[in-house]
Design a protein around this motif. Sequence first.
Motif, PDB file in Angstrom:
ATOM      1  N   PHE A  48       0.848  -1.192   0.000  1.00 47.41           N
ATOM      2  CA  PHE A  48       0.000   0.000   0.000  1.00 47.41           C
ATOM      3  C   PHE A  48       0.884   1.243   0.000  1.00 47.41           C
ATOM      4  O   PHE A  48       0.663   2.199  -0.733  1.00 47.41           O
ATOM      5  CB  PHE A  48      -0.896  -0.006   1.242  1.00 47.41           C
ATOM      6  N   ASN A  49       1.927   1.180   0.816  1.00 52.03           N
ATOM      7  CA  ASN A  49       2.820   2.337   0.922  1.00 52.03           C
ATOM      8  C   ASN A  49       3.701   2.494  -0.305  1.00 52.03           C
ATOM      9  O   ASN A  49       4.013   3.593  -0.717  1.00 52.03           O
ATOM     10  CB  ASN A  49       3.688   2.205   2.185  1.00 52.03           C
ATOM     11  N   HIS A  50       4.094   1.367  -0.898  1.00 56.56           N
ATOM     12  CA  HIS A  50       4.951   1.410  -2.093  1.00 56.56           C
ATOM     13  C   HIS A  50       4.377   0.508  -3.172  1.00 56.56           C
ATOM     14  O   HIS A  50       4.868  -0.600  -3.387  1.00 56.56           O
ATOM     15  CB  HIS A  50       6.382   0.954  -1.756  1.00 56.56           C
ATOM     16  N   PRO A  51       3.291   0.956  -3.850  1.00 54.98           N
ATOM     17  CA  PRO A  51       2.658   0.072  -4.842  1.00 54.98           C
ATOM     18  C   PRO A  51       3.628  -0.306  -5.961  1.00 54.98           C
ATOM     19  O   PRO A  51       4.432   0.526  -6.389  1.00 54.98           O
ATOM     20  CB  PRO A  51       1.506   0.914  -5.392  1.00 54.98           C
ATOM     21  N   GLN A  52       3.541  -1.589  -6.387  1.00 51.44           N
ATOM     22  CA  GLN A  52       4.399  -2.053  -7.483  1.00 51.44           C
ATOM     23  C   GLN A  52       3.738  -1.683  -8.805  1.00 51.44           C
ATOM     24  O   GLN A  52       2.517  -1.568  -8.864  1.00 51.44           O
ATOM     25  CB  GLN A  52       4.513  -3.584  -7.439  1.00 51.44           C
ATOM     26  N   ASN A 204      -6.711 -14.044   0.620  1.00 55.24           N
ATOM     27  CA  ASN A 204      -5.628 -13.272   0.006  1.00 55.24           C
ATOM     28  C   ASN A 204      -5.464 -13.513  -1.498  1.00 55.24           C
ATOM     29  O   ASN A 204      -4.384 -13.359  -2.038  1.00 55.24           O
ATOM     30  CB  ASN A 204      -4.306 -13.533   0.745  1.00 55.24           C
ATOM     31  N   GLY A 205      -6.531 -13.914  -2.170  1.00 58.05           N
ATOM     32  CA  GLY A 205      -6.471 -14.073  -3.624  1.00 58.05           C
ATOM     33  C   GLY A 205      -6.077 -15.481  -4.019  1.00 58.05           C
ATOM     34  O   GLY A 205      -5.539 -16.240  -3.213  1.00 58.05           O
ATOM     35  N   ASN A 206      -6.358 -15.833  -5.283  1.00 58.56           N
ATOM     36  CA  ASN A 206      -6.130 -17.230  -5.674  1.00 58.56           C
ATOM     37  C   ASN A 206      -4.663 -17.542  -6.007  1.00 58.56           C
ATOM     38  O   ASN A 206      -4.350 -18.667  -6.366  1.00 58.56           O
ATOM     39  CB  ASN A 206      -7.083 -17.664  -6.791  1.00 58.56           C
ATOM     40  N   GLY A 207      -3.778 -16.565  -5.869  1.00 60.22           N
ATOM     41  CA  GLY A 207      -2.361 -16.826  -6.124  1.00 60.22           C
ATOM     42  C   GLY A 207      -1.631 -17.307  -4.882  1.00 60.22           C
ATOM     43  O   GLY A 207      -0.475 -17.738  -4.944  1.00 60.22           O
ATOM     44  N   ILE A 329       5.559 -13.266  -5.317  1.00 62.97           N
ATOM     45  CA  ILE A 329       4.419 -13.090  -6.212  1.00 62.97           C
ATOM     46  C   ILE A 329       3.837 -11.681  -5.969  1.00 62.97           C
ATOM     47  O   ILE A 329       3.724 -11.247  -4.826  1.00 62.97           O
ATOM     48  CB  ILE A 329       3.384 -14.217  -6.002  1.00 62.97           C
ATOM     49  N   PRO A 330       3.544 -10.937  -7.049  1.00 60.51           N
ATOM     50  CA  PRO A 330       3.052  -9.573  -6.849  1.00 60.51           C
ATOM     51  C   PRO A 330       1.729  -9.521  -6.093  1.00 60.51           C
ATOM     52  O   PRO A 330       0.906 -10.429  -6.207  1.00 60.51           O
ATOM     53  CB  PRO A 330       2.850  -9.040  -8.268  1.00 60.51           C
ATOM     54  N   VAL A 331       1.556  -8.481  -5.312  1.00 59.26           N
ATOM     55  CA  VAL A 331       0.315  -8.302  -4.556  1.00 59.26           C
ATOM     56  C   VAL A 331      -0.490  -7.177  -5.221  1.00 59.26           C
ATOM     57  O   VAL A 331       0.018  -6.084  -5.429  1.00 59.26           O
ATOM     58  CB  VAL A 331       0.622  -7.940  -3.088  1.00 59.26           C
ATOM     59  N   HIS A 332      -1.715  -7.471  -5.573  1.00 60.02           N
ATOM     60  CA  HIS A 332      -2.569  -6.474  -6.216  1.00 60.02           C
ATOM     61  C   HIS A 332      -3.424  -5.786  -5.154  1.00 60.02           C
ATOM     62  O   HIS A 332      -3.938  -6.444  -4.251  1.00 60.02           O
ATOM     63  CB  HIS A 332      -3.489  -7.139  -7.246  1.00 60.02           C
ATOM     64  N   ILE A 333      -3.570  -4.485  -5.300  1.00 53.38           N
ATOM     65  CA  ILE A 333      -4.388  -3.731  -4.347  1.00 53.38           C
ATOM     66  C   ILE A 333      -5.714  -3.438  -5.037  1.00 53.38           C
ATOM     67  O   ILE A 333      -5.746  -2.800  -6.083  1.00 53.38           O
ATOM     68  CB  ILE A 333      -3.685  -2.415  -3.977  1.00 53.38           C
ATOM     69  N   VAL A 334      -6.792  -3.969  -4.466  1.00 55.44           N
ATOM     70  CA  VAL A 334      -8.088  -3.864  -5.149  1.00 55.44           C
ATOM     71  C   VAL A 334      -9.066  -3.047  -4.313  1.00 55.44           C
ATOM     72  O   VAL A 334      -9.266  -3.333  -3.120  1.00 55.44           O
ATOM     73  CB  VAL A 334      -8.699  -5.275  -5.368  1.00 55.44           C
ATOM     74  N   LYS A 335      -9.658  -2.022  -4.939  1.00 48.12           N
ATOM     75  CA  LYS A 335     -10.604  -1.164  -4.221  1.00 48.12           C
ATOM     76  C   LYS A 335     -11.938  -1.904  -4.064  1.00 48.12           C
ATOM     77  O   LYS A 335     -12.461  -2.430  -5.044  1.00 48.12           O
ATOM     78  CB  LYS A 335     -10.799   0.128  -5.010  1.00 48.12           C
ATOM     79  N   LYS A 336     -12.461  -1.972  -2.842  1.00 45.10           N
ATOM     80  CA  LYS A 336     -13.694  -2.749  -2.604  1.00 45.10           C
ATOM     81  C   LYS A 336     -14.551  -2.065  -1.536  1.00 45.10           C
ATOM     82  O   LYS A 336     -14.071  -1.230  -0.785  1.00 45.10           O
ATOM     83  CB  LYS A 336     -13.342  -4.151  -2.069  1.00 45.10           C
ATOM     84  N   PHE A 358      -6.051  -6.902  -0.413  1.00 51.59           N
ATOM     85  CA  PHE A 358      -4.786  -7.292  -1.031  1.00 51.59           C
ATOM     86  C   PHE A 358      -4.924  -8.702  -1.590  1.00 51.59           C
ATOM     87  O   PHE A 358      -5.311  -9.617  -0.864  1.00 51.59           O
ATOM     88  CB  PHE A 358      -3.664  -7.264   0.002  1.00 51.59           C
ATOM     89  N   GLU A 359      -4.618  -8.853  -2.865  1.00 47.83           N
ATOM     90  CA  GLU A 359      -4.805 -10.170  -3.488  1.00 47.83           C
ATOM     91  C   GLU A 359      -3.624 -10.561  -4.367  1.00 47.83           C
ATOM     92  O   GLU A 359      -3.088  -9.727  -5.079  1.00 47.83           O
ATOM     93  CB  GLU A 359      -6.050 -10.148  -4.390  1.00 47.83           C
ATOM     94  N   THR A 360      -3.273 -11.822  -4.302  1.00 53.79           N
ATOM     95  CA  THR A 360      -2.315 -12.349  -5.278  1.00 53.79           C
ATOM     96  C   THR A 360      -3.124 -13.159  -6.290  1.00 53.79           C
ATOM     97  O   THR A 360      -4.178 -13.685  -5.962  1.00 53.79           O
ATOM     98  CB  THR A 360      -1.296 -13.278  -4.591  1.00 53.79           C
ATOM     99  N   LEU A 361      -2.638 -13.235  -7.511  1.00 54.60           N
ATOM    100  CA  LEU A 361      -3.396 -13.903  -8.566  1.00 54.60           C
ATOM    101  C   LEU A 361      -2.643 -15.097  -9.119  1.00 54.60           C
ATOM    102  O   LEU A 361      -1.431 -15.015  -9.369  1.00 54.60           O
ATOM    103  CB  LEU A 361      -3.680 -12.921  -9.716  1.00 54.60           C
TER     104      LEU A 361
END
Length: 409
Positions: A48-52, A204-207, A329-336, A358-361
């Motif tokens: 969140f602080n340092h988005p990839q 935490n996502g399907n990844g 594995i990259p972490v995606h930040i998803v607005k919900k 926060f989700e990994t795919l």
Amino acid sequence: MTYEQAKKVLRENGQEQLLAFWSELDEAGRARLLQGVEKLDFSVLENFNHPQNLSGTGSRLAPVKGLTADEIDLRAEEFKKIGDEALKNGEIAGLLLAGGQGTRLGAEGPKGAYNMGVTRDLSIFACQMNNILNDLQSSGARPLLLVMTSEKNDGETRKFWAANDYFGYPAERVKFFVQNAAPCVDENGKILLEEKDAPATSPNGNGGWFASLKKSGLYEILKREGARWLNVYAVDNVLQRPFDPVFIGATIASGKACGAKCVRKCDPHEKVGVLCEKDGKISVIEYYELTEEMANARAADGTLEYSYGVILNYLFSLKRLEETEKEKIPVHIVKKKIPYISGAGEKREPEKENGYKFETLAVDLISFMGSALPYEVRREKEFAPVKNATGADSVETARALLEKNGVKL
Ligand code: UTP
């Protein structure tokens, strides 16, 4: 964890707001809150602080060649023999990703328990298990089947499988494990409270399945049994065919570290991730990462160049997965929309997105595999996703496809 320890770790992570209602809680509530804090994975907050930069912008993309359905038909017998052999030898295990929340479908309970039947009960789980039993007929194998649930649906999922007699599969060959959860934050990166005594978390996502599987201890069992490949598949496709011996055989024969069942994209803008080469590595990219020109590019035979759309049915080499374990594995930040307890202590159900999950795919794993076989399946035979309540990729469209495949509803 004691109150003092919780306070310290929360202070270090800038999350002391989670203790806001401590003085109002009874003994049981306090114990629950401390347990919730202890389980929090603060490491995702770093994202969140340092988005990839997770978009394909600036990457070099190139199309990949796969095995077409026609080519597979011609070699089906050869592949099937290899696949059946591997199944018989216990080299294959399966992993069903059933930890999602199915928010778009909007039904109560685990998504796999959704009733696709009209005149009889026919859950999504049952549809998939019928396919499995069919595909295992020639080998007679009963591979270990792992079912990944979430904290939210684990109990109900287990009950549903037991009540349905494991859909004709031997109960001792089915093992459940819970996927890890990640905290949900508000727009300032502060973890929300779901209840006064519980931090808000979500799957935490399907990844995250490999890490969750390792943590569960089941990975050891898998290895002990001699499994070399793991067939990972999603719950939300009623025509899903895991343990398909032809697919297994083709992947093994290809010498690649992974096989990916794909459908050919029917229109340049279809919203599926496609397999391609990204900066020299085989990867899945999202439809919106393709330029207009790339999306429309056609090969000499008229087919779309970027056309192998993934359907979340993969065969992974365990050896290669272990080698990639150190990769992040990259972490995606998803607005919900995230229900939360307000500062005044009231439960709020927001109408607009109010925070992030926060989700990994699973698709992001492919780029770590080094090599992958795009394997084309016929869409009308193997791809009937259930994502929405109505419209595209819905219960209605999936029912129509089930009927087309001779399934009585
Ligand atoms: P989706 O990405 O479609 O998510 O999952 P979902 O949670 O089922 O549905 P929405 O987005 O809330 O409407 C694709 C597959 O990945 C699994 C799902 O169960 C499904 O098989 N999944 C998803 C997990 O196992 N864990 C997750 O955290 C998310």
